[in-house]
Scaffold this active site. Structure first.
Site, PDB file in Angstrom:
ATOM      1  CE  LYS A   1     -17.791  -3.386  21.576  1.00  0.00           C
ATOM      2  NZ  LYS A   1     -16.351  -3.664  21.663  1.00  0.00           N
TER       3      LYS A   1
ATOM      4  CD  GLN B   1     -14.251  -6.466  20.305  1.00  0.00           C
ATOM      5  OE1 GLN B   1     -14.961  -5.489  20.055  1.00  0.00           O
ATOM      6  NE2 GLN B   1     -14.218  -7.013  21.511  1.00  0.00           N
TER       7      GLN B   1
ATOM      8  CG  ASP C   1     -12.454   0.819  23.582  1.00  0.00           C
ATOM      9  OD1 ASP C   1     -13.611   0.764  24.048  1.00  0.00           O
ATOM     10  OD2 ASP C   1     -12.016   0.021  22.726  1.00  0.00           O
TER      11      ASP C   1
END
Ligand code: NDP
Length: 301
Positions: free
Chosen positions: A54, A98, A127
């Site tokens: 990422k 994460q 997200d």
């Protein structure tokens, strides 16, 4: 029939180039570069790889990627305090935690994952896990869209594979993939217009009794299960489009939830694993980070 291979890697690259150009334009207008903060708790090797990927993808798109590495011994309140700090930091536009959080964390008790995800400011929730963003999606007035299902919408759109009026079967009902995927395709309108929406959607899961028969009726079959190659050729309607979300490690190779070889003989188009849905997820994370920056519009100093 030999199915067309849907090249998610190529489409993801195309999207990433578009985002890089948009980031330049955004900064030329006097705004600070978009900034994504990733919180990584513990030492899980797979999570470390994901976060590094990422960071690299951010860099290539001109987005600032900052990783906050916390030890597995971090407590729930320390993690919540880190999120609160990032929520309040104006130069941070997007925040992701994460997953999975280490089960040994928070003094051995494990984290309350729901509370952690809920703590992220909905305007920085790249997200799209926050109940606010899920609710907006449900009501057809989305802000951030969850990255994996949104990547699939983009893939279908760019291959001109429409879903309007078709029967889509989504196998899997997770909050991250299955449920939002089904919801996005059932809407009247979507991020790529009404042609990649307006589907008649069936959601299947582990308690579905007649999975094979249901899958056989799908014009578009989306597998997000996490069971290696469980979708066999006989479960696929001839000419169907098959999207394989699964990423499963079997010995030393990655396989999807679909038996690719068998399915390729029956389907009209199929995503491979790797190189299908996976690369699109990161591309759409970059998209959401830029969108967050646009919504927050921090001026360059
Ligand atoms: P979850 O484990 O959260 O959900 C799996 C779903 O599959 C559940 O709804 C479960 O049903 C259902 N299921 C499990 N076994 C069966 C079965 N035998 N028959 C029918 N349904 C079944 O997984 P995720 O949604 O998070 O991930 C799914 C897969 O996609 C994984 O391989 C994951 O690695 C991959 N993935 C890939 C991404 C990418 O970028 N390409 C991103 C995210 C995930 P029930 O609800 O009844 O338990």
């Amino acid at each position: 029939m030999t199915a067309e291979r849907l090249d998610g890697k190529r489409i993801a690259q195309e999207i990433r180039e578009e985002i890089a150009a948009e980031v330049k334009e955004f900064m030329n207008a006097g705004h600070a570069p978009p900034c994504l903060a990733a919180i990584l708790v513990g030492e899980d090797p797979a999570s470390q790889v994901y976060v590094r990927n990422k960071e690299r993808a951010c860099e290539k798109a001109g987005i600032l990627g900052k990783t906050f590495r916390l030890p597995a011994s971090t407590t729930q309140s320390e993690l919540l305090a880190t999120i609160a700090d990032l929520n309040a930091t104006q130069s941070v536009n997007g925040i992701l935690v994460q997953l999975p959080l280490p089960s040994t964390g928070n003094g051995g008790e494990g984290f309350d994952e729901r509370a952690v995800l809920d703590a992220v400011d909905p305007l920085k929730d790249v997200d799209a896990f926050s109940p606010v963003n899920v609710g907006l999606l449900m009501q057809g007035r989305h802000r951030f869209l969850p990255c994996t299902p949104h990547g699939i919408i983009q893939l279908l759109h760019r291959y001109k594979l429409t879903t309007s009026g078709k029967h889509v079967v989504v196998v899997g009902r997770s909050d991250i993939v299955g449920k939002p995927m089904a919801m996005m395709l059932a809407q009247r309108d979507g991020s790529c217009g009404g042609e990649i929406a307006n589907a008649t959607v069936t959601i299947a899961h582990s308690r579905t009794g007649n999975l094979t028969e249901i899958c056989q009726t799908a014009d578009i079959l989306i597998a997000a299960v996490g069971v290696p190659e469980m979708i066999s050729g006989e479960m696929i309607k001839p000419g169907a489009v098959v999207i394989d979300v699964g990423i499963n490690r079997v010995e030393d190779r990655l396989v999807g939830d679909v038996d690719f070889e068998e399915a390729s003989k029956v389907a009209s188009a199929i995503t491979p694993v790797p190189g299908g849905v996976g690369p699109l997820t990161i591309a759409m994370l970059l998209h959401n980070t830029l969108l967050a920056a646009k919504l927050q519009k921090t001026e360059s100093t």
